[in-house]
Design an enzyme around this catalytic site. Structure first.
Site, PDB file in Angstrom:
ATOM      1  N   ASP A  96      -4.467   1.013  -5.277  1.00 17.11           N
ATOM      2  CA  ASP A  96      -3.607   1.843  -6.116  1.00 17.11           C
ATOM      3  C   ASP A  96      -3.481   3.224  -5.479  1.00 17.11           C
ATOM      4  O   ASP A  96      -4.490   3.844  -5.116  1.00 17.11           O
ATOM      5  CB  ASP A  96      -4.196   1.958  -7.526  1.00 17.11           C
ATOM      6  CG  ASP A  96      -3.243   2.644  -8.481  1.00 17.11           C
ATOM      7  OD1 ASP A  96      -3.314   3.879  -8.601  1.00 17.11           O
ATOM      8  OD2 ASP A  96      -2.428   1.952  -9.112  1.00 17.11           O
ATOM      9  N   LEU A  97      -2.237   3.711  -5.337  1.00 19.61           N
ATOM     10  CA  LEU A  97      -2.036   5.043  -4.752  1.00 19.61           C
ATOM     11  C   LEU A  97      -2.522   6.114  -5.710  1.00 19.61           C
ATOM     12  O   LEU A  97      -2.391   5.983  -6.934  1.00 19.61           O
ATOM     13  CB  LEU A  97      -0.561   5.258  -4.430  1.00 19.61           C
ATOM     14  CG  LEU A  97       0.060   4.311  -3.392  1.00 19.61           C
ATOM     15  CD1 LEU A  97       1.513   4.682  -3.156  1.00 19.61           C
ATOM     16  CD2 LEU A  97      -0.720   4.344  -2.088  1.00 19.61           C
ATOM     17  N   ASP A 112       2.950   1.369  -8.020  1.00 22.27           N
ATOM     18  CA  ASP A 112       2.276   1.857  -6.804  1.00 22.27           C
ATOM     19  C   ASP A 112       1.022   1.045  -6.517  1.00 22.27           C
ATOM     20  O   ASP A 112       0.072   1.539  -5.917  1.00 22.27           O
ATOM     21  CB  ASP A 112       1.926   3.341  -6.956  1.00 22.27           C
ATOM     22  CG  ASP A 112       0.994   3.609  -8.135  1.00 22.27           C
ATOM     23  OD1 ASP A 112       0.869   2.715  -9.005  1.00 22.27           O
ATOM     24  OD2 ASP A 112       0.394   4.696  -8.188  1.00 22.27           O
TER      25      ASP A 112
END
Length: 699
Positions: A314-315, A357
């Protein structure tokens, strides 16, 4: 017959006499026999004329035959006479139209012979006439059918090739010309396999196998789409159908090949297959394809293969880029991240965008230790990225959760949940790092417990399965709950019907973005309940406190929804919205604007869990609140802990100075209540005054 006609011709001068032989022949014939002059005058006609044309014999003798014929056919009859007189052919068979006595036209086949006269008699004709009207109609229908068939073959998009018994082409429609690249003139007469030759198939049968071998070969070709080599050497994909042609006795007479160019369809199917398994923005696998491959890996692990691993990434800064620079920048960032991750993958690893994301990586034949090292390489690759947009530069980082895929992992959903939970823990512990899922990890167990609530919460939101309870807020001076001041609490029934308190499921709703939907549901239900009480003449409570999450207060659409609901109420003065101190501080400007906007409708606000932050008093001055709810961690031990009691007293005194009323939570016994009353707190709340009860059961 020609001899008979000649005989009749020779006896013409004696027709008025007794020629019994001629009359017997004429009257027995099914055809109409007629004799006449070159100028068309009828000298004799047999009795069959009445059956065929409806005319009496006596009525026709001496009349002109041209008056019976269709005007368009008279020139053709005269032409036969001119040919005979000029020394040409004296016999002819022509088709003419004659008028029936009833007025309609019949087609007749006339077998005609011109006979030159001797001396001054001139030319005569002898004719045998047969009704061919039905035959002509059949021929016309047949011709029309043939023309329709030809027109259809010319118009259809499918190619059609007709193959003769010797295996050579005898017909090619325009579509077949276009698909194969062969013109009909070039293809007709050639062996069909020299024109229509699918590639990738076994060689066609030898000629000695005849039509049966050719038919079997083409049927094998028709089993699946085939690549056809055109005359110019290019290829197209065709779908072929084969039909055998036989005569009335079942003997093979040829083949008919019909085929369609499915190149565009095949390309479209390939495109659809690609789109169904790939993310349109990044070109990576999408979640559906990722889960399909994960399921396969889980099955292989259960069969004894492995070890395998799943990474959930996950960004960390995506929302910052998306909110400050817009969605176009967010899309560009996702593309760059996809390329960076792709270049850092190991051989055999499977990368997918799971949504938003979030990215997933399958690592077959890798244990968790090796997978964690490779996951750290992905994190390092991201941290080296510098994303630039509109002269702004962003440092990109990501958090990764690693989960093993083994016999002990359970279902593919369990593996995904474990990796997702590990990713969340990586974020909680500082981001830009890797966390490996382990069965003994307390944080991981807690996180997985929260995640298991999500399907239940989503179902409850869809069907309205939550229950609303009312918990009394009691004036300290009287110490008596009246039901006039309440806080609305939400609960959820479990499988046994037990009501689950909000503390068990709301953390999961908060972490997974469901609080906004839950807040909407609660607001809608409470406002509907207040309207119902007003319409039925029941007294409205003086205070109805509703908890709101920070995500709802930051959502412009939610604020508009809340304003719409409040406007529809008989009075908004009964509503009091509780917001936690931590959420108010995190979004101070937005929360302040929201509170001032809703106070215009008479709504009030309470700051919940006050005192849990170091800067509580400083922020209190900037928020237009009406109530302070003193954090229960100070109240529950106030009877035994002097420091906690002093905190409660300090918060109450500051509230009095600012004109804000105070509410003490977690008043569970008489000792705590006495201390709270001595301090002078305005209201208290706790199980000492009773358990929460269904909202609809209030008087």
């Amino acid at each position: 017959m020609s001899g008979r006609i000649t005989h009749i011709g020779r006896t013409l001068p004696r027709l008025s006499g007794d020629d019994s032989l001629f009359r017997e022949l004429a009257e027995q014939s099914g055809d109409v026999l007629s004799v006449g002059e070159a100028d068309g005058l009828i000298r004799y006609v047999s009795p069959a004329v009445q059956r065929v044309l409806g005319h009496d014999v006596a009525g026709l003798a001496g009349r002109s035959v041209f008056r019976l014929l269709h005007p368009a056919d008279v020139p053709r009859l005269r032409a036969t006479y001119e040919r005979a007189r000029s020394g040409g052919v004296r016999e002819a068979t022509i088709e003419l139209r004659a008028r029936h006595r009833s007025g309609h036209w019949l087609w007749l086949e006339s077998r005609l012979r011109w006979i030159p006269g001797g001396g001054e008699e001139g030319w005569r004709w002898v004719a045998s006439l047969r009704d061919i009207t039905e035959r002509r109609r059949f021929e016309q229908r047949l011709a029309a059918e043939k023309e329709r068939a030809q027109a259809t073959l010319r118009a259809i998009a499918d190619g059609v090739i007709s193959v003769a018994p010797d295996g050579r082409i005898d017909y090619l429609n325009p579509a077949a010309e276009r698909i194969t690249g062969w013109s009909a003139g070039s293809a007709v007469g050639r062996p069909v396999t020299s024109v229509f030759m699918p590639s990738g198939h076994r060689a066609p049968p030898p000629e000695n196998e005849g039509l049966a071998g050719l038919s079997a070969w083409f049927h094998a070709v028709a089993d699946a789409p085939a690549a056809l080599r055109r005359r110019d050497g290019s290829e197209c994909v065709v779908q072929v159908a084969v039909a055998a042609v036989a005569d009335s006795e079942g003997r093979p007479q040829g083949l008919v090949l019909t085929f369609r160019d499915t190149s565009q369809t095949a390309a479209l199917l390939r495109e659809l297959a690609y789109r169904s398994s790939h993310d349109s923005l990044t070109g990576l696998y999408n979640r559906e394809e990722f889960e399909r491959q994960l399921k396969r890996l889980v099955l292989e692990a259960n069969a004894g293969s492995g070890p395998h691993a799943l990474c959930y990434l996950d960004l960390d800064q995506f929302k910052l880029v998306n909110d400050t620079c817009g969605h176009a920048a967010g899309d560009a960032l996702l593309k760059d991240v996809a390329q960076t991750l792709r270049s850092a993958l190991g051989e055999g690893d499977v990368l997918a965008r799971l949504g938003g994301d979030e990215f997933g990586v399958l690592m077959p034949q890798r244990g968790t230790a090796e997978a964690a090292r490779r996951a750290q390489a992905l994190v390092d690759a991201l941290s080296r990225m510098r994303f630039e947009w509109s002269e702004r530069q962003f440092v990109i980082t990501g958090s990764v959760g690693v989960a093993p895929v083994s016999r002990q992992s359970g279902t593919y959903e369990s593996v995904l949940m474990a990796a997702d939970a590990a990713c969340y823990i990586a974020k909680e512990r500082g981001r830009n790092r890797v966390h490996v899922s382990e069965p003994a990890d307390v944080d991981l167990v807690r996180r997985q417990g929260e995640m298991r609530w999500i399907p239940r919460l989503q179902t409850a939101l869809e069907v309205g399965d939550f229950h609303l309870l009312a918990h009394d807020i009691v004036p300290v001076q009287s110490g008596i709950p009246t039901g006039r001041h309440i806080e609305v609490l939400i609960s959820l029934p479990d499988a046994s019907g037990r009501l689950v308190p909000p503390g068990e499921f709301l953390p999961a709703a908060l972490h997974y973005g469901l609080m906004g939907r839950i807040d909407r549901w609660v607001i809608g239900q409470v406002c509907e309940w207040l309207q119902w009480r007003s319409h039925t003449g029941r007294a409205l409570p003086e205070l109805v406190a509703i908890n709101l999450s920070g995500s709802s207060m930051s959502d412009a659409e939610f604020r508009d929804y809340l304003e719409e609901q409040v406007r529809a109420l008989p009075t908004g003065g009964a509503l009091c919205f509780e917001i936690t101190e931590s959420e108010a501080i995190a979004n101070l400007a937005e929360v302040g604007d929201f509170m001032r906007r809703m106070k215009d409708y008479g709504c009030r606000f309470a700051l919940d869990d006050f005192g849990s932050g170091l800067n509580s008093f400083a922020y209190l001055k900037r928020l237009p609140v009406d109530y302070i709810k003193i954090d229960g961690q100070f109240v529950r031990d106030a009877a035994q802990d002097g420091i906690n009691l002093a905190m409660v007293e300090s918060i109450h005194r500051i509230g009095k100075v600012m004109g804000v009323r105070t509410i003490a939570e977690f008043v569970e016994n008489e000792a705590i209540f006495r201390r709270i009353r001595e301090i002078g707190v305005d209201y208290c709340q706790g199980f000492l005054f009773g358990m929460p009860r269904p909202l609809l059961n209030l008087d």
